[in-house]
Design a protein around this motif. Structure first.
Motif, PDB file in Angstrom:
ATOM      1  N   ASP A   1      23.327  12.610 -23.737  1.00  0.00           N
ATOM      2  CA  ASP A   1      22.280  12.795 -24.721  1.00  0.00           C
ATOM      3  C   ASP A   1      22.574  13.059 -25.823  1.00  0.00           C
ATOM      4  OD1 ASP A   1      19.224  14.474 -25.045  1.00  0.00           O
ATOM      5  OD2 ASP A   1      19.566  12.355 -25.603  1.00  0.00           O
ATOM      6  N   VAL A   2      23.178  12.247 -26.786  1.00  0.00           N
ATOM      7  CA  VAL A   2      23.447  12.472 -27.981  1.00  0.00           C
ATOM      8  C   VAL A   2      22.311  12.523 -28.897  1.00  0.00           C
ATOM      9  CG1 VAL A   2      24.843  11.522 -30.022  1.00  0.00           C
ATOM     10  CG2 VAL A   2      25.459  10.793 -27.540  1.00  0.00           C
ATOM     11  N   VAL A   3      22.430  13.697 -29.929  1.00  0.00           N
ATOM     12  CA  VAL A   3      21.457  14.100 -30.741  1.00  0.00           C
ATOM     13  C   VAL A   3      21.035  13.091 -31.812  1.00  0.00           C
ATOM     14  CG1 VAL A   3      21.488  16.545 -29.991  1.00  0.00           C
ATOM     15  CG2 VAL A   3      22.748  15.701 -31.907  1.00  0.00           C
ATOM     16  N   THR A   4      19.959  13.039 -32.295  1.00  0.00           N
ATOM     17  CA  THR A   4      19.547  12.509 -33.261  1.00  0.00           C
ATOM     18  C   THR A   4      19.037  13.358 -34.427  1.00  0.00           C
ATOM     19  OG1 THR A   4      17.344  11.862 -32.646  1.00  0.00           O
ATOM     20  CG2 THR A   4      19.228  10.316 -32.133  1.00  0.00           C
ATOM     21  N   HIS A   5      18.914  12.680 -35.723  1.00  0.00           N
ATOM     22  CA  HIS A   5      18.138  13.519 -36.660  1.00  0.00           C
ATOM     23  C   HIS A   5      16.883  14.001 -36.508  1.00  0.00           C
ATOM     24  CE1 HIS A   5      18.105  15.439 -40.587  1.00  0.00           C
ATOM     25  NE2 HIS A   5      17.034  14.575 -41.141  1.00  0.00           N
ATOM     26  N   GLU A   6      16.360  13.041 -35.760  1.00  0.00           N
ATOM     27  CA  GLU A   6      14.774  13.316 -35.608  1.00  0.00           C
ATOM     28  C   GLU A   6      14.319  14.472 -34.770  1.00  0.00           C
ATOM     29  OE1 GLU A   6      16.127  10.069 -35.011  1.00  0.00           O
ATOM     30  OE2 GLU A   6      15.683   9.586 -37.410  1.00  0.00           O
ATOM     31  N   ASP A   7      15.073  14.665 -33.575  1.00  0.00           N
ATOM     32  CA  ASP A   7      14.789  15.536 -32.718  1.00  0.00           C
ATOM     33  C   ASP A   7      15.358  17.065 -32.686  1.00  0.00           C
ATOM     34  OD1 ASP A   7      16.605  14.143 -30.003  1.00  0.00           O
ATOM     35  OD2 ASP A   7      17.110  14.789 -32.004  1.00  0.00           O
ATOM     36  N   TRP A   8      15.892  17.262 -33.717  1.00  0.00           N
ATOM     37  CA  TRP A   8      16.656  18.612 -34.022  1.00  0.00           C
ATOM     38  C   TRP A   8      15.575  19.702 -33.683  1.00  0.00           C
ATOM     39  CZ3 TRP A   8      15.732  22.723 -37.352  1.00  0.00           C
ATOM     40  CH2 TRP A   8      14.876  22.186 -38.577  1.00  0.00           C
ATOM     41  N   LYS A   9      14.365  19.395 -34.244  1.00  0.00           N
ATOM     42  CA  LYS A   9      13.342  20.436 -34.197  1.00  0.00           C
ATOM     43  C   LYS A   9      13.016  20.645 -33.059  1.00  0.00           C
ATOM     44  CE  LYS A   9      11.262  19.770 -38.701  1.00  0.00           C
ATOM     45  NZ  LYS A   9      10.202  19.416 -39.871  1.00  0.00           N
ATOM     46  N   VAL A  10      12.913  19.861 -32.034  1.00  0.00           N
ATOM     47  CA  VAL A  10      12.422  19.972 -30.550  1.00  0.00           C
ATOM     48  C   VAL A  10      13.638  20.917 -30.123  1.00  0.00           C
ATOM     49  CG1 VAL A  10      12.122  18.701 -28.528  1.00  0.00           C
ATOM     50  CG2 VAL A  10      11.331  17.873 -30.544  1.00  0.00           C
ATOM     51  N   CYS A  11      14.784  20.472 -30.191  1.00  0.00           N
ATOM     52  CA  CYS A  11      16.024  21.195 -29.693  1.00  0.00           C
ATOM     53  C   CYS A  11      16.058  22.676 -30.202  1.00  0.00           C
ATOM     54  CB  CYS A  11      17.138  20.532 -29.844  1.00  0.00           C
ATOM     55  SG  CYS A  11      17.392  18.892 -29.335  1.00  0.00           S
ATOM     56  N   PHE A  12      15.770  22.756 -31.316  1.00  0.00           N
ATOM     57  CA  PHE A  12      15.850  24.327 -32.029  1.00  0.00           C
ATOM     58  C   PHE A  12      14.664  25.137 -31.556  1.00  0.00           C
ATOM     59  CE2 PHE A  12      15.230  27.288 -35.358  1.00  0.00           C
ATOM     60  CZ  PHE A  12      16.525  27.913 -35.038  1.00  0.00           C
ATOM     61  N   ALA A  13      13.638  24.299 -31.337  1.00  0.00           N
ATOM     62  CA  ALA A  13      12.529  25.272 -30.846  1.00  0.00           C
ATOM     63  C   ALA A  13      12.727  25.848 -29.443  1.00  0.00           C
ATOM     64  CB  ALA A  13      11.030  24.330 -30.753  1.00  0.00           C
ATOM     65  N   GLN A  14      13.428  24.948 -28.669  1.00  0.00           N
ATOM     66  CA  GLN A  14      13.770  25.110 -27.336  1.00  0.00           C
ATOM     67  C   GLN A  14      14.780  26.283 -27.199  1.00  0.00           C
ATOM     68  OE1 GLN A  14      14.950  21.981 -25.122  1.00  0.00           O
ATOM     69  NE2 GLN A  14      15.849  23.302 -23.113  1.00  0.00           N
ATOM     70  N   LEU A  15      15.953  25.986 -28.152  1.00  0.00           N
ATOM     71  CA  LEU A  15      17.180  26.866 -28.040  1.00  0.00           C
ATOM     72  C   LEU A  15      17.440  27.944 -29.081  1.00  0.00           C
ATOM     73  CD1 LEU A  15      19.780  24.102 -27.678  1.00  0.00           C
ATOM     74  CD2 LEU A  15      18.765  25.409 -25.857  1.00  0.00           C
ATOM     75  N   GLY A  16      16.530  28.005 -30.028  1.00  0.00           N
ATOM     76  CA  GLY A  16      16.411  28.644 -31.231  1.00  0.00           C
ATOM     77  C   GLY A  16      16.525  30.303 -30.947  1.00  0.00           C
ATOM     78  N   PRO A  17      15.526  30.777 -30.002  1.00  0.00           N
ATOM     79  CA  PRO A  17      15.395  32.348 -29.869  1.00  0.00           C
ATOM     80  C   PRO A  17      16.626  32.637 -28.869  1.00  0.00           C
ATOM     81  CG  PRO A  17      13.243  31.263 -29.265  1.00  0.00           C
ATOM     82  CD  PRO A  17      14.264  30.031 -29.729  1.00  0.00           C
ATOM     83  N   GLY A  18      17.245  31.802 -27.953  1.00  0.00           N
ATOM     84  CA  GLY A  18      18.178  32.340 -27.488  1.00  0.00           C
ATOM     85  C   GLY A  18      19.407  32.444 -28.108  1.00  0.00           C
ATOM     86  N   LEU A  19      19.646  31.522 -28.914  1.00  0.00           N
ATOM     87  CA  LEU A  19      20.932  31.373 -29.921  1.00  0.00           C
ATOM     88  C   LEU A  19      20.823  32.643 -30.793  1.00  0.00           C
ATOM     89  CD1 LEU A  19      21.087  27.616 -30.984  1.00  0.00           C
ATOM     90  CD2 LEU A  19      22.759  28.695 -29.662  1.00  0.00           C
ATOM     91  N   VAL A  20      19.502  32.889 -31.424  1.00  0.00           N
ATOM     92  CA  VAL A  20      19.457  33.985 -32.304  1.00  0.00           C
ATOM     93  C   VAL A  20      20.047  35.199 -31.642  1.00  0.00           C
ATOM     94  CG1 VAL A  20      18.110  35.445 -33.774  1.00  0.00           C
ATOM     95  CG2 VAL A  20      17.995  32.873 -33.817  1.00  0.00           C
ATOM     96  N   LEU A  21      19.313  35.414 -30.338  1.00  0.00           N
ATOM     97  CA  LEU A  21      19.847  36.434 -29.441  1.00  0.00           C
ATOM     98  C   LEU A  21      21.325  36.601 -29.137  1.00  0.00           C
ATOM     99  CD1 LEU A  21      18.567  38.771 -27.587  1.00  0.00           C
ATOM    100  CD2 LEU A  21      18.298  37.170 -25.947  1.00  0.00           C
ATOM    101  N   PHE A  22      21.828  35.747 -28.982  1.00  0.00           N
ATOM    102  CA  PHE A  22      23.323  35.447 -28.717  1.00  0.00           C
ATOM    103  C   PHE A  22      23.993  36.094 -29.710  1.00  0.00           C
ATOM    104  CE2 PHE A  22      27.143  33.020 -28.310  1.00  0.00           C
ATOM    105  CZ  PHE A  22      27.983  33.902 -27.337  1.00  0.00           C
ATOM    106  N   ALA A  23      23.772  35.384 -30.992  1.00  0.00           N
ATOM    107  CA  ALA A  23      24.331  35.771 -32.124  1.00  0.00           C
ATOM    108  C   ALA A  23      24.156  37.318 -32.665  1.00  0.00           C
ATOM    109  CB  ALA A  23      23.669  34.863 -33.295  1.00  0.00           C
ATOM    110  N   ARG A  24      22.919  37.580 -32.131  1.00  0.00           N
ATOM    111  CA  ARG A  24      22.821  39.096 -32.471  1.00  0.00           C
ATOM    112  C   ARG A  24      23.705  40.163 -31.620  1.00  0.00           C
ATOM    113  NH1 ARG A  24      17.960  42.003 -34.097  1.00  0.00           N
ATOM    114  NH2 ARG A  24      18.901  44.217 -34.673  1.00  0.00           N
ATOM    115  N   GLN A  25      24.394  39.565 -30.936  1.00  0.00           N
ATOM    116  CA  GLN A  25      25.323  40.414 -30.099  1.00  0.00           C
ATOM    117  C   GLN A  25      26.602  40.692 -30.983  1.00  0.00           C
ATOM    118  OE1 GLN A  25      24.340  41.311 -27.059  1.00  0.00           O
ATOM    119  NE2 GLN A  25      22.658  40.141 -27.727  1.00  0.00           N
ATOM    120  N   PHE A  26      26.634  40.037 -32.073  1.00  0.00           N
ATOM    121  CA  PHE A  26      27.862  40.164 -32.748  1.00  0.00           C
ATOM    122  C   PHE A  26      27.571  40.894 -34.150  1.00  0.00           C
ATOM    123  CE2 PHE A  26      28.588  36.550 -30.420  1.00  0.00           C
ATOM    124  CZ  PHE A  26      29.532  36.579 -30.043  1.00  0.00           C
ATOM    125  N   VAL A  27      26.366  40.891 -34.712  1.00  0.00           N
ATOM    126  CA  VAL A  27      25.887  41.488 -35.849  1.00  0.00           C
ATOM    127  C   VAL A  27      24.778  42.543 -35.519  1.00  0.00           C
ATOM    128  CG1 VAL A  27      27.086  39.781 -37.259  1.00  0.00           C
ATOM    129  CG2 VAL A  27      24.554  39.304 -36.289  1.00  0.00           C
TER     130      VAL A  27
END
Lengths: 164, 170
Positions: free
Chosen positions: A3-29
Motif C-alpha cells: 500500500d503505497v502512501v499518497t499525499h492525501e492520507d498522511w494525516k490518517v497514518c500519522f494519527a495512527q502511528l504518531g504516539p508510538g513513533l514519538v514514544l520510540f524516539a523518546r528512547q533516545f532523547v
C-alpha cells in the motif's frame, strides 16, 4: 501488493502511528520536544520517498537513524546518552497517560529496563512490530529481538510485582 | 505457553501520550515545502547565472593545447631526419600511405558572444569626454586539423572583453 502512501492520507497514518513513533524516539532523547523533532524529520523523509506505510521496519529504522544522527551531531548529548545507556542510569520514562497509580508504577518499572530491552519492548507492545521487523530495525536477528523482549518482560514482572 | 500474557495486557493498557498538535502542523508544513521544491517557481524567476571566468580551466586548456602542439612539432622535426635517406632512395609514385605527417593546420576560430552588458558611461582619468563601457562574455574555440590523418584539435575557453566606446556630446 504494498500500500503505497499518497499525499492525501498522511494525516490518517500519522494519527495512527504518531504516539508510538514519538514514544520510540523518546528512547533516545530526554525531552518530548527532541523526540517530536526526530519524528518530524523521519516521517517527512519516509513519506517523501513514497515508501509503503506497511513497511513499519523501515519507518522505525528511519526514526532510529535520525535519532542517532542527532545524537552524533551533538557530541555532548551523545556522551551523556551513551553514558546513561551503558550504565543503565535512570532516564526520563516513556511518557504515558496514566489511569491509576498502578500504571504509574508499571511505567516506572519500564524506566528501569536497559535501553536495548526497552526499545524492543516499545516497538513490540506499543507499535506492534513483529520480531522480524524489530530485528530489521536494530540490525539483530529476530531471535535476539525475542530474547530481549522476554528478558524485558521477566525484569518487569520481577520489578513490578516487587513494587506492588 | 506464555507466562507474560497478563503483564503484556497490562502494558498494552498504558497509552503513549498523544504528540502535540504542533507536530502534525510542522510535518504538514515540511511536506508542503518538500512538494513545493519540485513545482513551478510561482513567479519567482530563477537567479541569473553570473559569468565567472574560469582561469583554472582556461589555463589547463591552454597548457594542454601547448603541450600537444609541442609534441606535434617534435614529431614534425623528427620525421624528416628519420625518413630522409629512405625517401630519397625509394620514392614511391603516387605517394606513400605510411608516411604520416603530424602537421596540424589551423582550421578556424569561432567566437560566440553570449552576453553583452552595457555598464554605462564612465569618465576615465585625464579624459575630457566620457566613454561607454561594454562588457562582453565570449566563448572562443580554436581548431586545428591534420589534413592527412583527419585528426583535429580544438581548444575552447571563455573570455571576457571590455570595450570602451568614446561618446561625443551632442
Amino acid at each position: 501488493m504494498e500500500d503505497v502512501v499518497t499525499h492525501e492520507d498522511w494525516k490518517v497514518c500519522f494519527a495512527q502511528l504518531g504516539p508510538g513513533l514519538v514514544l520510540f524516539a523518546r528512547q533516545f532523547v530526554r525531552t518530548s520536544a527532541d523526540a517530536e523533532d526526530i519524528v518530524q524529520d523521519a516521517f517527512v523523509r519516509f513519506w517523501r520517498k513514497q515508501h509503503s506505510i506497511e513497511n513499519r521496519a523501515l519507518l522505525y529504522a528511519t526514526v532510529r537513524s535520525v535519532a542517532l544522527d542527532l545524537l552524533r551531531r551533538d557530541a555532548r548529548r551523545a556522551r551523556r546518552e551513551a553514558h546513561a545507556s551503558l550504565e543503565m542510569e535512570h532516564t526520563t520514562a516513556p511518557q504515558f497517560d496514566f489511569d491509576d497509580g498502578s500504571q504509574r508504577a508499571l511505567a516506572a518499572a519500564i524506566d528501569l529496563l536497559p535501553a536495548e530491552q526497552r526499545e524492543v519492548l516499545v516497538m513490540k507492545i506499543w507499535n506492534e512490530l513483529t520480531f522480524a521487523d524489530i530485528g530489521t530495525v536494530l540490525g539483530i536477528s529476530q531471535n535476539t529481538a525475542a530474547s530481549r523482549y522476554r528478558y524485558a518482560l521477566a525484569a518487569l514482572k520481577k520489578n513490578f510485582v516487587a513494587h506492588e | 505457553m506464555n507466562d507474560f500474557t497478563e503483564l503484556e495486557n497490562e502494558l498494552k493498557k498504558l497509552r503513549p501520550q498523544t504528540p502535540s498538535p504542533a507536530l502534525a502542523l510542522r510535518i504538514e508544513q515540511s511536506l508542503v515545502e518538500v512538494a513545493g521544491r519540485g513545482t513551478a517557481t510561482a513567479g519567482v524567476l530563477p537567479k541569473r547565472r553570473s559569468f565567472k571566468l574560469s582561469w583554472l580551466g582556461l589555463g589547463l586548456g591552454l597548457a594542454a593545447a601547448a603541450g600537444f602542439l609541442m609534441l606535434a612539432r617534435v614529431g614534425v622535426d623528427r620525421s624528416p631526419a628519420k625518413s630522409t635517406g629512405l625517401a630519397m632512395v625509394t620514392p614511391v609514385p603516387g605517394g606513400s600511405t605510411k608516411a604520416v605527417s603530424d602537421i596540424l593546420v589551423p582550421a578556424g576560430m569561432t567566437q560566440v558572444v553570449y552576453n553583452t552588458r552595457d555598464e554605462g558611461l564612465h569618465f576615465e582619468e585625464g579624459a575630457d569626454q566620457p566613454v561607454r563601457r561594454v562588457r562582453s562574455h565570449k566563448q572562443q574555440t580554436l581548431q586545428w586539423n591534420n589534413p592527412q590523418t583527419g585528426a583535429s584539435l580544438s581548444v575552447s575557453y571563455p573570455s571576457e572583453e571590455v570595450t570602451l566606446i568614446p561618446v561625443s556630446g551632442q
